[in-house]
Scaffold this active site. Structure first.
Site, PDB file in Angstrom:
ATOM      1  N   THR A  49      15.221   9.762 -14.998  1.00 30.54           N
ATOM      2  CA  THR A  49      14.430   9.002 -13.996  1.00 30.54           C
ATOM      3  C   THR A  49      14.863   8.846 -12.571  1.00 30.54           C
ATOM      4  O   THR A  49      15.567   9.658 -12.273  1.00 30.54           O
ATOM      5  CB  THR A  49      14.394   7.397 -14.613  1.00 30.54           C
ATOM      6  N   CYS A  50      14.253   7.940 -11.831  1.00 28.93           N
ATOM      7  CA  CYS A  50      14.836   8.258 -10.173  1.00 28.93           C
ATOM      8  C   CYS A  50      16.101   7.772 -10.348  1.00 28.93           C
ATOM      9  O   CYS A  50      16.708   8.111  -9.077  1.00 28.93           O
ATOM     10  CB  CYS A  50      13.734   7.291  -9.680  1.00 28.93           C
ATOM     11  N   ALA A 190      -1.017  -0.469   5.057  1.00 27.86           N
ATOM     12  CA  ALA A 190      -1.204   0.457   3.981  1.00 27.86           C
ATOM     13  C   ALA A 190      -0.072   1.262   3.563  1.00 27.86           C
ATOM     14  O   ALA A 190       0.089   2.205   3.236  1.00 27.86           O
ATOM     15  CB  ALA A 190      -2.313   1.418   4.454  1.00 27.86           C
ATOM     16  N   GLY A 191       0.848   0.445   3.818  1.00 27.74           N
ATOM     17  CA  GLY A 191       2.483   1.131   3.402  1.00 27.74           C
ATOM     18  C   GLY A 191       2.857   0.780   1.832  1.00 27.74           C
ATOM     19  O   GLY A 191       2.003   0.220   0.901  1.00 27.74           O
ATOM     20  N   GLU A 192       3.995   1.079   1.386  1.00 28.69           N
ATOM     21  CA  GLU A 192       4.494   1.067   0.235  1.00 28.69           C
ATOM     22  C   GLU A 192       4.415  -0.472  -0.506  1.00 28.69           C
ATOM     23  O   GLU A 192       3.952  -0.523  -1.382  1.00 28.69           O
ATOM     24  CB  GLU A 192       5.870   1.794  -0.073  1.00 28.69           C
ATOM     25  N   MET A 193       4.851  -1.445   0.325  1.00 25.51           N
ATOM     26  CA  MET A 193       4.946  -2.630  -0.209  1.00 25.51           C
ATOM     27  C   MET A 193       3.436  -3.205  -0.197  1.00 25.51           C
ATOM     28  O   MET A 193       3.333  -3.948  -1.439  1.00 25.51           O
ATOM     29  CB  MET A 193       5.427  -3.397   0.865  1.00 25.51           C
TER      30      MET A 193
END
Length: 464
Positions: A49-50, A190-193
């Site tokens: 996984t990551c 429109a970012g990751e959060m």
């Protein structure tokens, strides 16, 4: 058959090392088959996984199997084995099994109790099955691990309380509206959060998504993922009338949503409440906005309070989860010990039978002509002696098989009797005596056995 795991995770190695030891899903089958070509590997599966890469093996011998894994990782990463060992952990037998059960239950994750790892372990097992690199031990191990992960979540609810800001935002929204089914959300930024928050809102029933961003193209990209609507930044407040929930997460260094703007919006909404969740740092929404009637405004401090409270709930659930893991671990160890003991008992009985047959032939040859009745009596005696000698060892092995240490008693028995068990090899060997002690007449100590049989035969003849 033994079990071991060699791995690297976010606690043992920096990202630049984890990257080199990571495996892609599309290349996993080839990697598994490559590992199977190394000596001492009878079965393998890889969880990647990551935040972790863990290689599970079921080798015939621990030393050779683990040595092969080190070589495999070195070949894959280009790192020296000594360097890899500095960043990896290694567990064997009981500890390896417990580790997998804790991993799949979310107790070893960066975020305690996270849910993704269960699906990731399940996928790793499926890929190993497709690559045909598992064996009966690994099959049972991963099946029980997946069962354990499901049981932990069902019985403890460890994954029910959100411990990340996006999850906490959804939790607050659910508390405010009861249900999110049919609700609409306006996302500012429109970012990751923002995306993570929308993913969870939609998963919980939100049906309409509107995205506004200074870069209109970014807004379009995010909106398309949720079949939503993208609006230009200067149209933000026009579309706010359509939203039940506003999520704001931009990189602005000033208030994006001011009190005066929200007063105009709320005048148009006519007593229709709105929930606003500001997850930006610095804040996007003027805190004075919360003074406006029908506006509920939350910022990251409110969300962090939710996260902290939920994390404490997860810690309590983790204590219960550890108990479940121990139950499942002991059940698996009983099964594994049985896998060890059955071939050992078979080999022990085979050894007894071979000795019996060999000594019967010797006795028959030395005693000369015997009647069938005499042979039957001698055979009966031999059977009785062998069965009585092996009775207690067999019973004890079966009893010890039900304990976590069962495999140790099994291996000790293999060593004591110098048993050759298919699929198992004692880790240490018993050194045989250099020579047998001789007695009068040149016979070995087994001559006592012959004399006993001769006496019995004479006795039987005298009774005829």
């Amino acid at each position: 058959m033994l079990i071991a795991v060699i791995g690297v995770n976010h606690r043992t190695a920096p990202l630049e090392v984890r990257e080199k030891l990571a495996f892609t899903e599309w290349g996993m089958k080839d990697s598994l088959k490559r590992l199977m070509s190394y000596p001492g590997i009878d079965g393998c599966a890889i969880v990647s996984t990551c935040n972790r890469t863990e290689i599970y093996i079921a080798p015939m011998e621990l030393d050779s199997g683990m040595s092969s894994v080190w070589s495999f990782l070195s070949e894959k990463s280009g790192l020296d084995i000594s360097e890899i060992k500095n960043f990896t952990f290694c567990h064997t037998l009981y500890d390896a099994i417990r580790h997998l059960f804790r991993v799949v239950s979310g107790l070893d994750s960066m975020i305690l109790g996270e849910t993704q790892i269960l699906g990731q372990v399940k996928k790793a097992y499926e890929l190993a099955l497709e690559a045909k690199t598992t064996n009966v031990v690994l099959n049972t191990l991963f099946q029980q691990a997946i069962t354990t992960g499901k049981r932990v979540r069902t019985e403890t609810g460890i994954d029910q309380n959100p411990v990340s800001i996006p999850y906490a935002a959804v939790e607050l929204a659910k508390q405010g509206f009861g249900t999110l089914s049919g609700r609409s959300v306006l996302v500012v930024g429109a970012g990751e959060m923002s995306e993570l928050t929308v993913v969870n809102l939609v998963a919980n029933g939100v049906s309409s998504v509107i995205v506004s961003n200074r870069s209109y193209d970014r807004a379009v990209q995010l909106a398309e993922k949720f079949d939503g609507t993208a609006v230009k930044f200067d149209q933000l407040f026009q579309y706010m009338n359509r939203a039940d929930i506003v999520i704001s997460s931009t990189a602005a260094q000033h208030y994006v949503i001011k009190t005066s703007d929200m007063q105009k919006v709320m005048e148009q909404r006519v007593d229709q409440p709105i929930m606003m969740i500001d997850i930006a740092v610095p804040r996007d929404i003027d805190p004075e906005v919360r003074r406006i009637p029908n506006v509920k405004l939350y910022d990251v401090d409110h969300l962090q309070n939710v996260v902290d409270a939920n994390l404490e709930e997860r810690r309590r659930a983790a204590v219960q989860a550890e108990g479940i893991i121990e139950e499942e671990l002991n059940e698996f160890m009983r099964w594994l010990s049985t896998r060890f003991v059955v071939p050992t008992i078979t080999a022990l009985k085979k050894m007894g039978e071979e000795i019996k047959q060999r000594e019967l032939v010797r006795a028959y040859n030395r005693l000369g002509d015997l009647t069938e009745r005499e042979k039957k009596i001698i055979g009966s005696l031999a059977n009785s002696i062998v069965n009585q000698l092996l009775h207690n060892p067999v019973i004890k092995l079966k009893q010890y098989a039900l304990t976590p240490e069962g495999h140790l008693y099994t291996e000790l028995t293999q060593n004591i009797f110098n048993l050759q068990v298919e699929g198992q090899k004692p880790q240490t060997e018993i050194i045989p005596p250099e020579k047998k002690k001789k007695v009068a007449g040149g016979s070995t100590l087994n001559s006592g056995w012959d004399k006993g049989i001769a006496a019995m035969v004479a006795d039987s003849r005298s009774r005829e």
